[in-house]
Design an enzyme around this catalytic site. Structure first.
Site, PDB file in Angstrom:
ATOM      1  N   ARG A  48     -42.132   4.049  -8.042  1.00  0.00           N
ATOM      2  CA  ARG A  48     -43.240   3.511  -7.845  1.00  0.00           C
ATOM      3  C   ARG A  48     -43.379   3.202  -6.308  1.00  0.00           C
ATOM      4  O   ARG A  48     -43.273   1.980  -5.963  1.00  0.00           O
ATOM      5  CB  ARG A  48     -44.103   2.498  -8.640  1.00  0.00           C
ATOM      6  CG  ARG A  48     -44.003   3.022  -9.920  1.00  0.00           C
ATOM      7  CD  ARG A  48     -44.188   2.002 -10.965  1.00  0.00           C
ATOM      8  NE  ARG A  48     -42.995   0.980 -10.999  1.00  0.00           N
ATOM      9  CZ  ARG A  48     -43.069  -0.456 -11.464  1.00  0.00           C
ATOM     10  NH1 ARG A  48     -44.266  -0.783 -12.086  1.00  0.00           N
ATOM     11  NH2 ARG A  48     -42.125  -1.180 -11.723  1.00  0.00           N
TER      12      ARG A  48
ATOM     13  N   GLY B 103     -35.769 -11.038 -17.502  1.00  0.00           N
ATOM     14  CA  GLY B 103     -35.029  -9.977 -16.875  1.00  0.00           C
ATOM     15  C   GLY B 103     -33.792  -9.586 -17.329  1.00  0.00           C
ATOM     16  O   GLY B 103     -32.982  -8.980 -16.647  1.00  0.00           O
TER      17      GLY B 103
ATOM     18  N   ASP C 146     -26.073  -1.597 -25.838  1.00  0.00           N
ATOM     19  CA  ASP C 146     -25.422  -1.899 -24.639  1.00  0.00           C
ATOM     20  C   ASP C 146     -24.275  -2.559 -24.909  1.00  0.00           C
ATOM     21  O   ASP C 146     -23.344  -2.386 -24.082  1.00  0.00           O
ATOM     22  CB  ASP C 146     -26.534  -3.160 -24.285  1.00  0.00           C
ATOM     23  CG  ASP C 146     -26.065  -3.621 -22.696  1.00  0.00           C
ATOM     24  OD1 ASP C 146     -26.180  -3.106 -21.890  1.00  0.00           O
ATOM     25  OD2 ASP C 146     -25.527  -4.603 -22.898  1.00  0.00           O
TER      26      ASP C 146
ATOM     27  N   LYS D 231     -20.296  -1.455 -23.158  1.00  0.00           N
ATOM     28  CA  LYS D 231     -19.648  -2.257 -22.534  1.00  0.00           C
ATOM     29  C   LYS D 231     -18.366  -2.213 -23.388  1.00  0.00           C
ATOM     30  O   LYS D 231     -17.106  -2.497 -22.672  1.00  0.00           O
ATOM     31  CB  LYS D 231     -19.988  -3.904 -22.471  1.00  0.00           C
ATOM     32  CG  LYS D 231     -21.375  -3.890 -21.627  1.00  0.00           C
ATOM     33  CD  LYS D 231     -22.149  -5.021 -21.775  1.00  0.00           C
ATOM     34  CE  LYS D 231     -23.335  -5.192 -20.667  1.00  0.00           C
ATOM     35  NZ  LYS D 231     -24.321  -6.146 -21.169  1.00  0.00           N
TER      36      LYS D 231
ATOM     37  N   GLY E 168     -29.389 -10.569 -15.719  1.00  0.00           N
ATOM     38  CA  GLY E 168     -29.975 -11.369 -14.609  1.00  0.00           C
ATOM     39  C   GLY E 168     -29.902 -10.973 -13.460  1.00  0.00           C
ATOM     40  O   GLY E 168     -28.786 -10.164 -13.091  1.00  0.00           O
TER      41      GLY E 168
HETATM   42  P1  NDP Z   1     -35.169  -1.923 -13.718  1.00  0.00           P
HETATM   43  O1  NDP Z   1     -35.767  -1.357 -14.784  1.00  0.00           O
HETATM   44  O2  NDP Z   1     -35.642  -3.362 -13.623  1.00  0.00           O
HETATM   45  O3  NDP Z   1     -35.009  -1.192 -12.495  1.00  0.00           O
HETATM   46  C1  NDP Z   1     -34.822   0.014 -12.385  1.00  0.00           C
HETATM   47  C2  NDP Z   1     -35.240   0.711 -10.959  1.00  0.00           C
HETATM   48  O4  NDP Z   1     -34.918   1.863 -10.940  1.00  0.00           O
HETATM   49  C3  NDP Z   1     -36.654   0.235 -10.523  1.00  0.00           C
HETATM   50  O5  NDP Z   1     -36.700  -0.081  -9.311  1.00  0.00           O
HETATM   51  C4  NDP Z   1     -37.253   1.863 -10.768  1.00  0.00           C
HETATM   52  O6  NDP Z   1     -38.210   2.145  -9.689  1.00  0.00           O
HETATM   53  C5  NDP Z   1     -36.105   2.430 -10.306  1.00  0.00           C
HETATM   54  N1  NDP Z   1     -36.137   3.862 -10.967  1.00  0.00           N
HETATM   55  C6  NDP Z   1     -36.471   4.479 -11.970  1.00  0.00           C
HETATM   56  N2  NDP Z   1     -36.263   5.715 -12.289  1.00  0.00           N
HETATM   57  C7  NDP Z   1     -36.238   6.293 -10.988  1.00  0.00           C
HETATM   58  C8  NDP Z   1     -36.018   7.357 -10.344  1.00  0.00           C
HETATM   59  N3  NDP Z   1     -36.193   8.538 -11.217  1.00  0.00           N
HETATM   60  N4  NDP Z   1     -35.780   7.489  -9.050  1.00  0.00           N
HETATM   61  C9  NDP Z   1     -35.582   6.432  -8.295  1.00  0.00           C
HETATM   62  N5  NDP Z   1     -35.550   5.129  -8.661  1.00  0.00           N
HETATM   63  C10 NDP Z   1     -36.188   5.081 -10.067  1.00  0.00           C
HETATM   64  O7  NDP Z   1     -33.629  -2.171 -14.252  1.00  0.00           O
HETATM   65  P2  NDP Z   1     -32.592  -3.350 -13.738  1.00  0.00           P
HETATM   66  O8  NDP Z   1     -32.522  -3.516 -12.586  1.00  0.00           O
HETATM   67  O9  NDP Z   1     -32.767  -4.259 -14.972  1.00  0.00           O
HETATM   68  O10 NDP Z   1     -31.193  -2.413 -14.253  1.00  0.00           O
HETATM   69  C11 NDP Z   1     -30.488  -1.490 -13.481  1.00  0.00           C
HETATM   70  C12 NDP Z   1     -29.367  -1.429 -14.093  1.00  0.00           C
HETATM   71  O11 NDP Z   1     -28.561  -2.347 -14.027  1.00  0.00           O
HETATM   72  C13 NDP Z   1     -29.231  -0.672 -15.488  1.00  0.00           C
HETATM   73  O12 NDP Z   1     -28.269   0.422 -15.323  1.00  0.00           O
HETATM   74  C14 NDP Z   1     -28.919  -1.828 -16.418  1.00  0.00           C
HETATM   75  O13 NDP Z   1     -28.213  -1.447 -17.422  1.00  0.00           O
HETATM   76  C15 NDP Z   1     -27.794  -2.753 -15.169  1.00  0.00           C
HETATM   77  N6  NDP Z   1     -27.763  -4.122 -15.486  1.00  0.00           N
HETATM   78  C16 NDP Z   1     -28.835  -4.879 -15.526  1.00  0.00           C
HETATM   79  C17 NDP Z   1     -28.675  -6.151 -15.817  1.00  0.00           C
HETATM   80  C18 NDP Z   1     -29.908  -7.157 -15.940  1.00  0.00           C
HETATM   81  O14 NDP Z   1     -29.538  -8.328 -16.260  1.00  0.00           O
HETATM   82  N7  NDP Z   1     -31.188  -6.576 -15.714  1.00  0.00           N
HETATM   83  C19 NDP Z   1     -27.296  -6.739 -15.963  1.00  0.00           C
HETATM   84  C20 NDP Z   1     -26.199  -5.828 -15.637  1.00  0.00           C
HETATM   85  C21 NDP Z   1     -26.599  -4.608 -15.420  1.00  0.00           C
HETATM   86  P3  NDP Z   1     -39.561   1.149  -9.978  1.00  0.00           P
HETATM   87  O15 NDP Z   1     -39.493  -0.212  -8.958  1.00  0.00           O
HETATM   88  O16 NDP Z   1     -40.611   1.814  -8.961  1.00  0.00           O
HETATM   89  O17 NDP Z   1     -40.173   1.189 -11.341  1.00  0.00           O
HETATM   90  N1  HSE Z   2     -29.286  -6.388 -21.143  1.00  0.00           N
HETATM   91  C1  HSE Z   2     -28.050  -6.670 -20.807  1.00  0.00           C
HETATM   92  C2  HSE Z   2     -27.753  -8.040 -21.319  1.00  0.00           C
HETATM   93  C3  HSE Z   2     -27.983  -6.852 -19.123  1.00  0.00           C
HETATM   94  O1  HSE Z   2     -28.829  -8.298 -22.105  1.00  0.00           O
HETATM   95  O2  HSE Z   2     -26.645  -8.320 -21.353  1.00  0.00           O
HETATM   96  C4  HSE Z   2     -26.603  -7.053 -18.701  1.00  0.00           C
HETATM   97  O3  HSE Z   2     -25.792  -6.276 -19.032  1.00  0.00           O
END
Ligand code: NDP
Ligand code: HSE
Length: 430
Positions: free
Chosen positions: A49, A189, A203, A207, A306
Site C-alpha cells: 500500500r 505486533g 509457526d 522454526k 515484536g
Molecule cells: P507485516 O504484515 O506487519 O508486514 C508485511 C509487510 O510486507 C508490509 O509492509 C506489507 O506492505 C508488505 N507486503 C505485503 N505484500 C507485499 C508485496 N506483494 N510486495 C511488497 N510488499 C508487500 O509482517 P511482519 O513485519 O510482522 O512480519 C514480516 C516477516 O517477519 C514475516 O516473515 C514474519 O513471519 C517475520 N517475523 C515477524 C515477527 C514479528 O514479531 N512480527 C518476528 C519474527 C519474524 P503494506 O505495509 O503496504 O501492507
Molecule cells: N508470530 C511469531 C511469534 C513472530 O509469535 O513468535 C516471531 O517469530
C-alpha cells in the site's frame, strides 16, 4: 580502510518488522558504517500500500514493484520481511539471480523451501542469512550454525512462539480468555498476518524444522514436524496442571535418537513442572535449551517476537552480510550432510496426563489399569474424584512410546465405563 561508496539495501516489506529495520538503519547509521567499514544506504522500500504514511521513510523510496527494485542494478543486499511463500520466494530467487545477498525473517518460507533457497544462494556465491526467522531477537541460529559447529547437538527443547506463550501465560496468570489474549498479542505486533499460524503451531513447527536442520546437519521440512496447536488448552487443563505442580507451554522438541541414526521433531502443548526454567518464561518471551555433547546444556532466552526485537536480529545479519560482501566472501551455507531420517511421532518416548470421566463403580479402576497394562504403559499416579455415580480420573503415565500411549487412549475410549476422555496432554521437562 573505510569505503565511501555505500552498500545499497532494498527493504522488501515495511510492516511491524520492516518499519523497525528502517528506523534503526537511519538512527544508527554512523555506528553501522563504523562497524561494517562502509556506509549502508536504504535504497528502496517495497510495500503493498504505497499511500500508507510511514514515519521516517522518504516517500520517494517507496514502490509497489519489488521486482523492478531488485532488477535496477545498484542493490547489494535485500532484506525480505514480507512473509509468506509468494511473492517472497520469487523475490529472493530474483535477488540471487541479480547478485544480491538476502537477509530474511521468513520462517514459513525457509521451512518449506530452505533447501532450494540455500542451493540458489550457493550457486550464485551469495549469502542467505535468517537469524530473525527463529526466536525473534535471540541469537540462536548463528550460535548453533557457527559457535557449536564443532560440537554434537543431541537435543533442543524450547518455547519458540511468542504469541502462544503470551496467550498461555495470560490464561494461566490472569485467567484471561483465549480470544482476549490473542487480540492483545495481535495488537502488540507478535502474531503472524494470519494468527492461525501461531495458535495451530505452524509457526513453531517451521522454526522447529529450521532448528532441527541446523542442530542435526540434516534436512527437516515443515511436513516432517509433528504438530499440535494450543487452541484446545482449557482452564480445566491449567487447573489440573496446577494440582500437579505444573504449567502448560507450547514446546518445540527436537531429539537425536539414542542410536544416533534418526531424529524426531515435534511441536505440541505440554505440562512442565513449575520448577523447570521454561515454566517461568512469561509474555512473548522465548527460551531454548540446547543440549550438546561437549558443551552440556545451554539456554538461550529473550524477546521472541515484536518489531524492534526482530529488527535487532535482522540488523545483526545485515552487518554480517555487508562485512562478507566487503571481504568478497560468504558466510556458512546449509549443512545437511548427515541425511538422517525423521522418525514418526509414534517413536517418541514421552509421558501422558489423561483426564477421563468414568462410571464410579467397582472394577472400573482395574479395567482402566488393565487397558494401560495391555499397551505396555506403566502408570505413575492416579487421582480420582467421585460425584453422583460418576468419577473423574486423572492418570499420569511413566515414559512410553507415543504410539503405545495413543493406542491406550483409543482403547480407553472404547470402554463402556469410560464416558469420555476430556483431556490428553504430554508431560515434559522432568
Ligand atoms: P507485516 O504484515 O506487519 O508486514 C508485511 C509487510 O510486507 C508490509 O509492509 C506489507 O506492505 C508488505 N507486503 C505485503 N505484500 C507485499 C508485496 N506483494 N510486495 C511488497 N510488499 C508487500 O509482517 P511482519 O513485519 O510482522 O512480519 C514480516 C516477516 O517477519 C514475516 O516473515 C514474519 O513471519 C517475520 N517475523 C515477524 C515477527 C514479528 O514479531 N512480527 C518476528 C519474527 C519474524 P503494506 O505495509 O503496504 O501492507
Ligand atoms: N508470530 C511469531 C511469534 C513472530 O509469535 O513468535 C516471531 O517469530
Amino acid at each position: 580502510m573505510m569505503r565511501t561508496r555505500p552498500l545499497k539495501v532494498a527493504l522488501l516489506g515495511c510492516g511491524v518488522v520492516g518499519s523497525e529495520v528502517a528506523r534503526i538503519m537511519t538512527t544508527h547509521a554512523d555506528d553501522l558504517t563504523a562497524r561494517i567499514g562502509a556506509p549502508v544506504e536504504l535504497a528502496g522500500v517495497a510495500v503493498r500500500r504505497p499511500s500508507k504514511v510511514r514515519e521516517g521513510i522518504d516517500p520517494a523510496l517507496v514502490t509497489t514493484d519489488a521486482t523492478a527494485l531488485l532488477k535496477r542494478g545498484d542493490i547489494d543486499i535485500a532484506i525480505e520481511v514480507i512473509g509468506g511463500i509468494e511473492p517472497a520466494r520469487t523475490l529472493i530467487t530474483t535477488a540471487f539471480d541479480h547478485g544480491i545477498s538476502v537477509v530474511s525473517a521468513n520462517k514459513a518460507l525457509l521451512a518449506q523451501d530452505g533447501a532450494a533457497l540455500h542451493a540458489a544462494a550457493e550457486t550464485a556465491g551469495l549469502d542467505l542469512y535468517y537469524e530473525a526467522a527463529v526466536a525473534g531477537a535471540i541469537p540462536l541460529v548463528r550460535p548453533m550454525r557457527e559457535s557449536l559447529a564443532g560440537d554434537k547437538i543431541n537435543r533442543v527443547m524450547g518455547i519458540v512462539n511468542g504469541t502462544t506463550n503470551f496467550i498461555l501465560d495470560k490464561m494461566d496468570s490472569t485467567g484471561a480468555g483465549y480470544q482476549e489474549a490473542l487480540d492483545e498479542a495481535t495488537a502488540l505486533g507478535y502474531a503472524e498476518a494470519d494468527p492461525t499460524a501461531d495458535v495451530e503451531g505452524y509457526d513453531a513447527a517451521a522454526k522447529a524444522a529450521i532448528l532441527a536442520g541446523i542442530a542435526f546437519h540434516t534436512r527437516v521440512r515443515l511436513d516432517d514436524v509433528y504438530r499440535e496447536g494450543m487452541t484446545e488448552v482449557s482452564a480445566a487443563d491449567f487447573a489440573s496442571a496446577k494440582r500437579m505442580g505444573c504449567t502448560i507451554k507450547l514446546l518445540a522438541i527436537l531429539e537425536r535418537a539414542a542410536d544416533g541414526e534418526s531424529v524426531t521433531a515435534r511441536v505440541h502443548p505440554a505440562m512442565i513442572p513449575l520448577t523447570h526454567p521454561l515454566a517461568s518464561v512469561r509474555e512473548a518471551y522465548n527460551a531454548v535449551f540446547v543440549e550438546a555433547e561437549a558443551a552440556g546444556r545451554l539456554m538461550f532466552y529473550g524477546p521472541g517476537a515484536g518489531g524492534a526485537p526482530t529488527a535487532s536480529a535482522v540488523l545483526g545479519d545485515l552487518v554480517a552480510v555487508c562485512r562478507n560482501k566487503l571481504a568478497e566472501a560468504t558466510g556458512p551455507g546449509e549443512s545437511a550432510y548427515t541425511q538422517l531420517p525423521v522418525s514418526p511421532m509414534g517413536d517418541v518416548v514421552t509421558r501422558y496426563h489423561i483426564s477421563l470421566d468414568v462410571a464410579d463403580k467397582p472394577g472400573v479402576l482395574a479395567q482402566v489399569a488393565t487397558c494401560f497394562a495391555e499397551h505396555g504403559v506403566s502408570i505413575d499416579t492416579v487421582r480420582q474424584q467421585g460425584k453422583d455415580g460418576e468419577a473423574s480420573l486423572v492418570v499420569v503415565t511413566h515414559r512410553a512410546p507415543d504410539a503405545a500411549l495413543s493406542g491406550t487412549v483409543e482403547a480407553l475410549r472404547k470402554l463402556d465405563t469410560v464416558r469420555g476422555v476430556s483431556s490428553i496432554m504430554r508431560v515434559e521437562g522432568e
